[in-house]
Design an enzyme around this catalytic site. Structure first.
Site, PDB file in Angstrom:
ATOM      1  N   SER A  33      -6.792  -0.514   1.996  1.00 51.73           N
ATOM      2  CA  SER A  33      -5.465  -0.004   1.674  1.00 51.73           C
ATOM      3  C   SER A  33      -4.899  -0.735   0.480  1.00 51.73           C
ATOM      4  O   SER A  33      -5.205  -1.899   0.232  1.00 51.73           O
ATOM      5  CB  SER A  33      -4.522  -0.186   2.881  1.00 51.73           C
ATOM      6  N   LYS A  34      -4.043  -0.056  -0.264  1.00 53.63           N
ATOM      7  CA  LYS A  34      -3.366  -0.675  -1.396  1.00 53.63           C
ATOM      8  C   LYS A  34      -2.453  -1.801  -0.932  1.00 53.63           C
ATOM      9  O   LYS A  34      -2.059  -2.655  -1.717  1.00 53.63           O
ATOM     10  CB  LYS A  34      -2.544   0.373  -2.151  1.00 53.63           C
ATOM     11  N   ARG A  35      -2.110  -1.816   0.331  1.00 48.29           N
ATOM     12  CA  ARG A  35      -1.201  -2.840   0.858  1.00 48.29           C
ATOM     13  C   ARG A  35      -1.933  -4.103   1.282  1.00 48.29           C
ATOM     14  O   ARG A  35      -1.311  -5.085   1.658  1.00 48.29           O
ATOM     15  CB  ARG A  35      -0.428  -2.281   2.057  1.00 48.29           C
ATOM     16  N   GLN A  36      -3.253  -4.078   1.259  1.00 51.99           N
ATOM     17  CA  GLN A  36      -4.036  -5.206   1.758  1.00 51.99           C
ATOM     18  C   GLN A  36      -4.749  -5.920   0.614  1.00 51.99           C
ATOM     19  O   GLN A  36      -5.923  -5.711   0.362  1.00 51.99           O
ATOM     20  CB  GLN A  36      -5.037  -4.737   2.812  1.00 51.99           C
TER      21      GLN A  36
END
Length: 509
Positions: A271-274
């Protein structure tokens, strides 16, 4: 050249949306497209899919082309980054930007409306939201209920007049066949069957007149004669709808190959959040482009050999879709670090210095003040343990420090020695280095001979002399060996700096 599986000239495309940076997952999929195309000596096309105008990021296309070019990936047709750094379009099927092709989609949607494969939908967003809530409450699939599918011609005309008077436009939906099944044959995942009844009547043209991805991708892939659609696994559920649109036009669909997901080490979807997942982030950290290419090639592809380090040309020669795995590929940064270190070690010292200069300069080092020989000697010492170039300034900072190191007297003293003996040993080293010839000071091998001879002559142990020597010169508990460090500092900063550092260490005891 043709792909033996369908005897058609190989034409592939990379069709990103210009909505931000180049994600490592998109880059991997593009790499597979590129390798496959080059393997079959085909034509690789870049098409910019910008139909979702609300998500566009200015400069995203230029940035994407620049990043891919850095990786060694370039296109034969479509959006090309020329030598001046500007975008131009090449090829007979242009323009290759979807927002410039609206008249084409308008013509083709009319064909589907004429043959009853598409229909106008006048449902408000409020009605669709309420429908979705009801379906979720009843644990039914959230999909359009085909409310407008069977409106009469008179009802459609009346609704169109109402919308026009209100300054609005209806959407156009695809009329999924209500019976039978659709079979998708995927070159990676094999045959997949879908009951048409559970497929949604997808919107093809939005109320703003722009096509949705599902419509534009089919029209463009057909008109651009794309032979193979190679894309991420997340697009598998959309594929039966695309196949049905091809059938509605009477067109032959290209071959589909979906690439497995890229996963985090905990097997969750990347994910782009990780953490950092942009290719630019990896490049800025000092991962070499060729190492990134090699690493990404192994994210879902297995060459079926023991070889792990591949040049781009070797990847092109070995790559085929038959060797792509179905299971998700873990983004293992430990493996990336190892692979990058192998590429770093293969660089000449001169090449490595040029690659390292931006990182040193960003850390405040004026590399112009130091000789090429000195910089090359520094990278020679560190390249064996260097994982990425961004680590180099911290590892080598003591080589550029001429204003004094931070020396901890407790660390300076060897664990089996004491402050008094350490003080005396450093004084003796000063005396030794003061009279040692330049050719010896410049040679780690010769230095080792004379220093160990000195240790034996004074009946000392290695640790009580070599540990404080190395720490006094570096201020670091971990560094290359004392002879290599001494010779390198002498080469770049001179005998005086060696003596000054020993004197500073003596002064803290």
């Amino acid at each position: 050249m043709t792909d033996s599986s369908n005897n058609k000239p190989v034409r592939t495309r990379f069709a990103p949306s210009p909505t931000g940076y180049v994600h490592i997952g998109n880059a991997r999929t593009e790499l597979f497209n590129f390798l496959f195309t080059r393997h079959y000596k085909g034509v690789h096309v870049l098409r910019v899919e910008d139909t979702d105008q609300s998500r566009l990021v200015e400069g995203a296309v230029e940035n994407m082309l620049k990043v891919l070019k850095t990786l060694g990936i370039e296109f034969d047709e479509g959006a090309i980054l020329n030598d001046a750094g500007h975008i131009e379009e090449r090829g007979e099927f242009g323009p290759y930007t979807q927002s410039a092709r609206l008249d084409i989609y308008k013509d083709y949607i009319q064909k589907l409306l004429n043959n009853k494969s598409a229909y106008y939908c006048f449902c408000t967003q409020e009605r669709l939201d309420e429908l979705r809530k009801e379906q979720i409450a009843l644990k039914q699939p959230a999909m359009y209920d085909r409310h407008c599918r069977n409106l009469s011609a008179e009802e459609v005309a009346s609704k169109q007049d109402e919308f026009k008077a209100a300054g609005k436009s209806p959407v156009v939906r695809f009329a999924i066949p209500l019976e039978g099944e659709t079979v998708v044959t995927d070159l990676v995942f094999g045959e997949m069957k879908y009951q048409n009844a559970v497929l949604d009547d997808q919107v093809l043209i939005k109320s703003d007149g722009f096509p949705t991805y599902h419509f534009a991708v089919v029209v463009d892939d057909h008109l651009m004669e794309i032979s193979h659609v190679i894309r991420g696994e997340e697009w598998i559920p959309s594929t039966p709808k695309h196949v049905l649109i091809y059938k509605a036009f009477g067109w032959e669909a290209p071959q589909f190959a979906h690439m497995p997901l890229i996963l985090n080490p905990d097997k969750s979807k990347l994910s782009k959040r990780q953490g950092d997942v942009a290719v630019e982030d990896f490049l800025k950290k000092g991962y070499l482009p060729e190492a990134l290419i090699n690493f990404m090639a192994f994210l879902g592809w297995n060459p079926k050999t023991e070889q792990e380090i591949f040049s781009e040309q070797e990847l092109i020669e070995h790559f085929d879709l038959e060797k792509v795995n179905k299971s998700g590929a873990v983004l293992d940064t430990v493996k990336l670090d190892w692979m990058n270190s192998e590429y770093i070690k293969a660089k000449s010292n001169a090449e490595l210095v040029e690659l390292a200069k931006p990182y040193w300069q960003a850390a405040g080092v004026d590399t112009e003040k130091f000789s090429s020989a000195y910089l090359e000697a520094i990278v020679e010492l560190e390249k064996a343990r260097l994982k990425k170039l961004a680590d180099l300034p911290e590892l080598t900072k003591y080589f550029f420090n001429t204003t004094g190191l931070q020396i901890d007297p407790e660390i300076l003293v060897w664990k089996k020695s004491n402050a008094k003996d350490t003080h005396q040993n450093l004084l003796l080293l000063q005396d030794l280095f003061r009279i040692t010839d330049d050719d010896v000071m410049n040679s780690p091998e010769k230095l080792e001979v004379i220093v160990k001879g000195f240790i034996a002559e004074h009946e000392l142990d290695n640790g009580s002399v070599l540990w404080p020597l190395r720490y006094a010169l570096t201020g670091e508990e971990k560094s290359p060996g004392p002879f290599e460090v001494t010779a390198t500092i002498f080469l770049g900063l001179g005998r005086e700096e060696v003596m000054n550092r020993l004197q500073q260490a003596i002064s803290v005891l």
